[in-house]
Design a protein around this motif. Structure first.
Motif, short mmCIF file in Angstrom:
data_model
loop_
_atom_site.label_atom_id
_atom_site.label_comp_id
_atom_site.label_asym_id
_atom_site.label_seq_id
_atom_site.Cartn_x
_atom_site.Cartn_y
_atom_site.Cartn_z
N ASP A 189 0.85 -1.19 0.00
CA ASP A 189 0.00 0.00 0.00
C ASP A 189 0.88 1.23 0.00
O ASP A 189 2.00 1.22 0.53
CB ASP A 189 -0.91 0.04 1.24
N LEU A 190 0.37 2.30 -0.58
CA LEU A 190 1.11 3.56 -0.64
C LEU A 190 0.47 4.59 0.28
O LEU A 190 -0.74 4.58 0.50
CB LEU A 190 1.17 4.08 -2.07
N VAL A 191 1.32 5.47 0.80
CA VAL A 191 0.92 6.41 1.85
C VAL A 191 1.28 7.83 1.45
O VAL A 191 2.41 8.10 1.04
CB VAL A 191 1.65 6.05 3.17
N LEU A 192 0.31 8.74 1.60
CA LEU A 192 0.59 10.18 1.55
C LEU A 192 1.08 10.55 2.95
O LEU A 192 0.36 10.35 3.93
CB LEU A 192 -0.66 10.98 1.20
N PHE A 193 2.27 11.08 3.05
CA PHE A 193 2.86 11.48 4.33
C PHE A 193 2.46 12.94 4.55
O PHE A 193 2.82 13.82 3.78
CB PHE A 193 4.37 11.32 4.27
N TYR A 194 1.70 13.17 5.61
CA TYR A 194 1.09 14.48 5.88
C TYR A 194 1.67 15.07 7.15
O TYR A 194 1.62 14.44 8.21
CB TYR A 194 -0.42 14.29 6.02
N HIS A 195 2.23 16.27 7.04
CA HIS A 195 2.71 16.99 8.23
C HIS A 195 1.53 17.76 8.83
O HIS A 195 0.95 18.63 8.18
CB HIS A 195 3.83 17.95 7.87
N SER A 196 1.22 17.45 10.08
CA SER A 196 0.08 18.07 10.77
C SER A 196 0.54 18.95 11.92
O SER A 196 1.71 18.94 12.29
CB SER A 196 -0.86 16.98 11.29
N ASN A 197 -0.42 19.69 12.47
CA ASN A 197 -0.21 20.51 13.66
C ASN A 197 0.94 21.49 13.49
O ASN A 197 1.76 21.67 14.39
CB ASN A 197 -0.01 19.63 14.89
N ILE A 198 0.99 22.12 12.32
CA ILE A 198 1.96 23.16 12.00
C ILE A 198 1.18 24.29 11.33
O ILE A 198 0.02 24.10 10.95
CB ILE A 198 3.10 22.65 11.08
N PRO A 199 1.78 25.49 11.19
CA PRO A 199 1.02 26.60 10.62
C PRO A 199 0.42 26.30 9.23
O PRO A 199 -0.69 26.73 8.95
CB PRO A 199 2.05 27.72 10.53
N GLU A 200 1.15 25.57 8.39
CA GLU A 200 0.61 25.21 7.08
C GLU A 200 0.73 23.70 6.88
O GLU A 200 1.67 23.20 6.28
CB GLU A 200 1.33 25.95 5.96
N PRO A 201 -0.26 22.94 7.42
CA PRO A 201 -0.21 21.48 7.25
C PRO A 201 -0.25 21.12 5.77
O PRO A 201 -0.91 21.81 4.97
CB PRO A 201 -1.44 20.97 7.99
#
Length: 156
Positions: A48-60
């Motif tokens: 399976d492939l994953v979109l790696f998402y940076h969260s809890n920052i000013p511009e997620p």
């Protein structure tokens, strides 16, 4: 093969942290939500492939791609009293929490900010857009292709 979005706070674990791990591979631990746990335990599979998402920052934003290389197995950080993810109700005999292993594939040429995702009508049904706080979320093939295109990537 399925597609997923995994959220991580970059101060705790970023796409660059994954890229610099031995073999560019790391376990995805610390998930403490039952629905997200169920995805990890029952649905997320190798390949399976994953979109790696940076969260809890000013511009997620979606910042990269990873591949699942090991399916769900007990999250051993829950058994360690010294771990920030310790859960006294979980044990090796009766685990509650699960994790998977992911490997770095690529960074997005252009991060895809949440505001751009929300502004794209093709992505209106994504759990991310509907304010889901889940750290593990399914992504449709159409959503996958749309986000990759927005980030300047060709389909993987």
């Amino acid at each position: 093969m399925a597609y997923w979005l995994f959220k991580s706070e970059p101060g705790s674990f970023s796409i660059e942290d994954l890229r610099h791990r031995p073999g560019m591979t790391e376990h995805w631990d610390g998930v403490r939500n039952y629905q997200a746990r169920n995805y990890l335990r029952d649905a997320v599979k190798p390949g399976d492939l994953v979109l790696f998402y940076h969260s809890n920052i000013p511009e997620p934003a979606v910042v990269g791609i990873a591949e699942v290389v090991r399916g769900g197995y007990p999250d051993y950080t829950a058994f360690n009293p010294g771990s920030e993810h310790f859960d006294p109700k979980s044990s090796p005999v009766s685990p509650i929490w699960y994790m998977v292993d992911v490997r770095y594939v690529a960074a997005m040429p252009r991060p895809v900010p949440l505001e751009q995702i929300k502004g794209n009508p093709l992505l209106a049904a994504m759990p991310l857009v509907k304010r889901s706080r889940l750290s593990i979320q399914p992504v449709t093939p159409e959503e996958w292709r749309t986000i990759l295109a927005m980030g300047g990537m060709t389909d993987l």
